[in-house]
Scaffold this motif. Structure first.
Motif, PDB file in Angstrom:
ATOM      1  N   GLY A  74       5.773   5.480   1.107  1.00  0.00           N
ATOM      2  CA  GLY A  74       5.267   6.721   0.541  1.00  0.00           C
ATOM      3  C   GLY A  74       5.290   6.737  -0.975  1.00  0.00           C
ATOM      4  O   GLY A  74       5.681   5.760  -1.638  1.00  0.00           O
ATOM      5  N   LEU A  75       4.903   7.878  -1.528  1.00  0.00           N
ATOM      6  CA  LEU A  75       4.799   8.015  -2.981  1.00  0.00           C
ATOM      7  C   LEU A  75       6.136   7.829  -3.695  1.00  0.00           C
ATOM      8  O   LEU A  75       6.160   7.505  -4.881  1.00  0.00           O
ATOM      9  CB  LEU A  75       4.220   9.391  -3.334  1.00  0.00           C
ATOM     10  N   GLY A  76       7.221   8.011  -2.988  1.00  0.00           N
ATOM     11  CA  GLY A  76       8.523   7.803  -3.609  1.00  0.00           C
ATOM     12  C   GLY A  76       8.691   6.394  -4.152  1.00  0.00           C
ATOM     13  O   GLY A  76       9.480   6.174  -5.085  1.00  0.00           O
ATOM     14  N   ARG A  77       7.932   5.429  -3.595  1.00  0.00           N
ATOM     15  CA  ARG A  77       8.025   4.048  -4.085  1.00  0.00           C
ATOM     16  C   ARG A  77       7.581   3.951  -5.534  1.00  0.00           C
ATOM     17  O   ARG A  77       8.080   3.102  -6.293  1.00  0.00           O
ATOM     18  CB  ARG A  77       7.168   3.131  -3.202  1.00  0.00           C
ATOM     19  N   LEU A  78       6.664   4.819  -5.947  1.00  0.00           N
ATOM     20  CA  LEU A  78       6.202   4.783  -7.336  1.00  0.00           C
ATOM     21  C   LEU A  78       7.314   5.160  -8.299  1.00  0.00           C
ATOM     22  O   LEU A  78       7.325   4.712  -9.447  1.00  0.00           O
ATOM     23  CB  LEU A  78       5.016   5.728  -7.529  1.00  0.00           C
ATOM     24  N   GLU A  79       8.249   5.981  -7.837  1.00  0.00           N
ATOM     25  CA  GLU A  79       9.345   6.408  -8.712  1.00  0.00           C
ATOM     26  C   GLU A  79      10.271   5.255  -9.057  1.00  0.00           C
ATOM     27  O   GLU A  79      10.958   5.295 -10.080  1.00  0.00           O
ATOM     28  CB  GLU A  79      10.128   7.531  -8.037  1.00  0.00           C
ATOM     29  N   LEU A 115      -0.267  11.340 -10.685  1.00  0.00           N
ATOM     30  CA  LEU A 115      -0.410  11.086 -12.117  1.00  0.00           C
ATOM     31  C   LEU A 115       0.940  11.051 -12.821  1.00  0.00           C
ATOM     32  O   LEU A 115       1.188  10.194 -13.679  1.00  0.00           O
ATOM     33  CB  LEU A 115      -1.314  12.140 -12.747  1.00  0.00           C
ATOM     34  N   GLU A 116       1.812  11.960 -12.467  1.00  0.00           N
ATOM     35  CA  GLU A 116       3.139  11.990 -13.093  1.00  0.00           C
ATOM     36  C   GLU A 116       3.942  10.748 -12.739  1.00  0.00           C
ATOM     37  O   GLU A 116       4.634  10.178 -13.587  1.00  0.00           O
ATOM     38  CB  GLU A 116       3.880  13.255 -12.678  1.00  0.00           C
ATOM     39  N   ARG A 117       3.864  10.321 -11.472  1.00  0.00           N
ATOM     40  CA  ARG A 117       4.600   9.116 -11.062  1.00  0.00           C
ATOM     41  C   ARG A 117       4.042   7.864 -11.728  1.00  0.00           C
ATOM     42  O   ARG A 117       4.803   6.968 -12.114  1.00  0.00           O
ATOM     43  CB  ARG A 117       4.562   8.980  -9.541  1.00  0.00           C
ATOM     44  N   VAL A 118       2.719   7.795 -11.857  1.00  0.00           N
ATOM     45  CA  VAL A 118       2.115   6.647 -12.543  1.00  0.00           C
ATOM     46  C   VAL A 118       2.526   6.645 -14.012  1.00  0.00           C
ATOM     47  O   VAL A 118       2.870   5.594 -14.576  1.00  0.00           O
ATOM     48  CB  VAL A 118       0.580   6.679 -12.401  1.00  0.00           C
ATOM     49  N   HIS A 119       2.522   7.800 -14.630  1.00  0.00           N
ATOM     50  CA  HIS A 119       2.952   7.911 -16.022  1.00  0.00           C
ATOM     51  C   HIS A 119       4.398   7.444 -16.178  1.00  0.00           C
ATOM     52  O   HIS A 119       4.721   6.669 -17.094  1.00  0.00           O
ATOM     53  CB  HIS A 119       2.812   9.367 -16.488  1.00  0.00           C
ATOM     54  N   ASP A 120       5.268   7.889 -15.280  1.00  0.00           N
ATOM     55  CA  ASP A 120       6.681   7.485 -15.352  1.00  0.00           C
ATOM     56  C   ASP A 120       6.840   5.983 -15.129  1.00  0.00           C
ATOM     57  O   ASP A 120       7.670   5.336 -15.782  1.00  0.00           O
ATOM     58  CB  ASP A 120       7.506   8.263 -14.324  1.00  0.00           C
ATOM     59  N   ALA A 121       6.045   5.420 -14.195  1.00  0.00           N
ATOM     60  CA  ALA A 121       6.118   3.980 -13.936  1.00  0.00           C
ATOM     61  C   ALA A 121       5.699   3.193 -15.172  1.00  0.00           C
ATOM     62  O   ALA A 121       6.314   2.177 -15.519  1.00  0.00           O
ATOM     63  CB  ALA A 121       5.234   3.617 -12.745  1.00  0.00           C
ATOM     64  N   LEU A 177       0.849  -1.186   0.000  1.00  0.00           N
ATOM     65  CA  LEU A 177       0.000   0.000   0.000  1.00  0.00           C
ATOM     66  C   LEU A 177       0.888   1.241   0.000  1.00  0.00           C
ATOM     67  O   LEU A 177       1.670   1.465   0.926  1.00  0.00           O
ATOM     68  CB  LEU A 177      -0.912   0.000   1.230  1.00  0.00           C
ATOM     69  N   VAL A 178       0.778   2.017  -1.056  1.00  0.00           N
ATOM     70  CA  VAL A 178       1.560   3.257  -1.188  1.00  0.00           C
ATOM     71  C   VAL A 178       0.683   4.398  -0.681  1.00  0.00           C
ATOM     72  O   VAL A 178      -0.413   4.619  -1.192  1.00  0.00           O
ATOM     73  CB  VAL A 178       1.974   3.489  -2.658  1.00  0.00           C
ATOM     74  N   ARG A 179       1.194   5.121   0.322  1.00  0.00           N
ATOM     75  CA  ARG A 179       0.377   6.118   1.008  1.00  0.00           C
ATOM     76  C   ARG A 179       0.849   7.541   0.724  1.00  0.00           C
ATOM     77  O   ARG A 179       2.040   7.786   0.498  1.00  0.00           O
ATOM     78  CB  ARG A 179       0.409   5.855   2.509  1.00  0.00           C
ATOM     79  N   HIS A 180      -0.079   8.457   0.768  1.00  0.00           N
ATOM     80  CA  HIS A 180       0.220   9.862   0.523  1.00  0.00           C
ATOM     81  C   HIS A 180       0.872  10.532   1.723  1.00  0.00           C
ATOM     82  O   HIS A 180       1.683  11.436   1.569  1.00  0.00           O
ATOM     83  CB  HIS A 180      -1.064  10.625   0.153  1.00  0.00           C
TER      84      HIS A 180
END
Length: 201
Positions: free
Chosen positions: A89-94, A115-121, A73-76
């Motif tokens: 945290g959101l850094g995991r998406l990077e 949205l930007e992190r999801v796009h990059d992933a 679970l990635v949390r804000h």
């Protein structure tokens, strides 16, 4: 939501588009994580963190023998002082990339940072799935999307329960001539729940 309630919800929705849509989406989720042995990331929006879906997927992973379904679970607003499973945290998406699956649960549009992190992933090779409320940008980022709007007969929480239950199923139900697949599943579930415990000699 326990197995009996999920079964009843499926019966109520029998004849609508939802059973097939949920099975299809759950099948994509399962097939995206199983060959890779895991790497499932679950993220919501600033106002909505999908706690219950995370918990249900953990349960389904244990019951079905598919540990790869248990998400991170990635949390804000994760804090270092939180327990380890709540401190991501959101850094995991990077760091997300090939071999990982990112499931976005978004009843409304997430903020630009998500949205930007999801796009990059996605560009890095991650598979992106969404359970969403119809936002075009979210759906545009997803390889597979299941959309629930205010005009639908179900809400996003109900659909999450159905998706988690379907993701843990070992096989898709076979269609038998003259019988509805759900009736077969319900009968098997009832037999299982009402059967006496095995005798031990």
């Amino acid at each position: 939501m326990d197995a009996v309630r999920v079964a009843l919800l499926r019966e109520v929705l029998d004849g609508t588009r939802w059973p097939a849509a949920v099975r299809r989406f759950a099948g994509v989720l399962r097939s995206s994580v199983v060959p890779r042995g895991g790497g499932l990331l679950l993220v919501g929006t600033e106002r909505y963190e999908p706690w219950h879906l995370a918990a249900h997927l953990v349960d389904e992973a244990a019951w079905s023998g598919r540990p790869e379904l248990a998400p991170t679970l990635v949390r804000h607003r994760a804090r270092a002082a939180d327990p380890a499973h709540l401190a991501v945290g959101l850094g995991r998406l990077e760091a997300a990339g090939r071999g990982e699956t990112l499931l976005v649960v978004a009843p409304e549009r997430p903020g630009r940072a998500v949205l930007e992190r999801v796009h990059d992933a996605r560009l890095a090779g991650a598979t992106v799935l969404s359970l969403d409320g119809g936002d075009r940008e979210v759906r545009g980022l997803a390889h597979e999307a299941l959309t629930v709007t205010e005009a639908d007969d179900v809400d996003l929480d109900m659909v999450q329960h159905l998706v988690s239950a379907a993701a843990g199923e070992n096989t898709l139900p076979a269609v038998r001539p003259g019988r509805r697949p759900f009736r077969d599943r319900l009968a098997r579930l009832t037999d299982h729940l009402t059967a006496p415990p095995p005798q031990r000699w």
